[in-house]
Scaffold this motif. Structure first.
Motif, PDB file in Angstrom:
ATOM      1  N   THR A 137       8.931  55.164  -4.706  1.00  0.00           N
ATOM      2  CA  THR A 137       9.156  55.707  -6.040  1.00  0.00           C
ATOM      3  C   THR A 137       9.410  57.199  -5.934  1.00  0.00           C
ATOM      4  O   THR A 137       8.947  57.845  -4.985  1.00  0.00           O
ATOM      5  N   THR A 179       3.221  54.641 -14.929  1.00  0.00           N
ATOM      6  CA  THR A 179       4.484  55.115 -15.498  1.00  0.00           C
ATOM      7  C   THR A 179       5.562  55.319 -14.441  1.00  0.00           C
ATOM      8  O   THR A 179       6.637  55.838 -14.743  1.00  0.00           O
ATOM      9  N   ALA A 181       8.318  54.074 -11.414  1.00  0.00           N
ATOM     10  CA  ALA A 181       9.332  53.031 -11.269  1.00  0.00           C
ATOM     11  C   ALA A 181       9.842  53.056  -9.838  1.00  0.00           C
ATOM     12  O   ALA A 181       9.829  54.108  -9.183  1.00  0.00           O
ATOM     13  N   GLY A 215       7.579  46.918 -11.309  1.00  0.00           N
ATOM     14  CA  GLY A 215       8.933  46.466 -11.023  1.00  0.00           C
ATOM     15  C   GLY A 215       9.163  46.112  -9.575  1.00  0.00           C
ATOM     16  O   GLY A 215      10.121  45.391  -9.253  1.00  0.00           O
TER      17      GLY A 215
END
Length: 327
Positions: A137, A179, A181, A215
């Motif tokens: 990330t 928070t 991704a 994800g």
């Protein structure tokens, strides 16, 4: 063939070197991507330090300190001594001067607004790595340790380096992960992969944080490629580091079978299509099958280029067998 590896740290670096060596020996066209754990990263003396990434970078570049297992070869530590004297860095965390050059460059780029993914690209462009590194990330998701006595959380690096993982803990958290991704590079590497390999990295603090990024599990679950994991536990003992302490903290036994069950079978909502254990743990294959995890026993010790390349070949062969429908 497009090969994507997930992990971080020294175990991952050795494994990726084996994958690269196998690719070079085979003569086939391979693309190797590595999705790297970023949750070991932290700030020291105003600099962003990325241990898992740098272990991979230096090892693949051939400039790592093989005796210590981390940092650059032929290091000096004059700057670190000055930082300790000034009190801007803890005396239990020492960085070499060459290594500090990497951290200064990284931090300068980050402060200019460059993404972590672009920092990876810039650092990797210095050497012919034969591999592309991607952060799990671009967000900061540093791991913190929850002490068993209820005291304030510690950054993972303080627990790991200063306390040598001996301070009793009751869990681990990645601050900011809710928070976060997956990086675009990580998602693309998983989507285009012909095979995804989970390196013999620490399941709790190297692989676990990658999977914790919202994800990431969905991307792996929907990937067309088989997902093959390699155990970092051999004969009930960790190959390197203190993963056994981390496993105990989350209630998982230190065994190849237990870690395989911890990851779980993709067909049952877990991670794996196949799990490689060492020949010394061959008895675990049937135990794992009973819990829905398909396993195979092969030599896992990576003593040199030959054994490391063979392990990579065994992992790819297993992936090929998993991909074929049963007779």
């Amino acid at each position: 063939m497009n090969i994507t590896v997930i992990g971080g740290g020294v175990g991952c670096a050795r494994f990726v070197k084996g994958v690269r060596e196998h690719a070079r020996r085979s003569g086939d066209d391979h693309r190797i991507d590595v999705v790297v754990n970023t949750a070991d990263d932290w700030w020291v003396s105003g600099l962003r330090i990325a241990p898992d990434h740098d272990s991979l970078l230096y090892a693949l570049a051939g400039v790592n300190d093989t005796a210590r297992g981390w940092g650059r070869a032929d290091e000096t530590e004059r700057v670190a001594a000055e930082l300790h004297t000034w009190g801007t860095a803890p005396d239990w965390f020492t960085l070499g001067d060459l290594d500090l050059g990497t951290h200064i460059a990284r931090t300068a780029w980050l402060r200019d607004g460059v993404s972590v993914s672009d920092v990876y690209r810039r650092l990797g462009a210095r050497w012919d790595l034969g591999v592309t590194l991607h952060p799990a990330t671009d967000a900061e998701i540093d791991t913190y340790v929850l002490p068993a006595d209820g005291s304030d959380p510690l950054h993972f690096q303080e627990w790991w380096v200063r306390h040598r993982a001996q301070l009793p803990a009751r869990g681990f958290v990645q601050r900011g992960v809710e928070t976060a991704a997956p990086s675009a590079g990580a998602l693309e590497a998983i989507a285009r992969a012909d095979v995804v390999l989970v390196a013999p990295s620490n399941p709790v603090v190297s692989v676990g944080p990658v999977l914790a990024v919202p994800g990431m599990r969905d991307a792996l679950a929907s990937a067309s490629a088989p997902v093959i994991g390699v155990s970092g536990i051999i004969s009930g003992a960790v190959v390197r580091g203190m993963a056994d302490v981390c496993l105990t903290t989350i209630g998982v036994e230190t065994s190849a079978a237990a870690v395989g069950r911890h990851y779980g079978s993709r067909s049952s909502g877990g991670l794996l299509d196949g799990w490689l254990v060492d020949t010394s743990d061959a008895g675990d294959v049937e135990l794992l099958a009973a819990s829905g995890v398909r396993a195979r026993a092969v030599p896992l010790w990576m003593h040199d280029a030959d054994t490391s390349a063979q392990l990579a070949a065994d992992a790819l062969a297993f992936a090929s067998d998993v991909r074929r429908p049963p007779l």
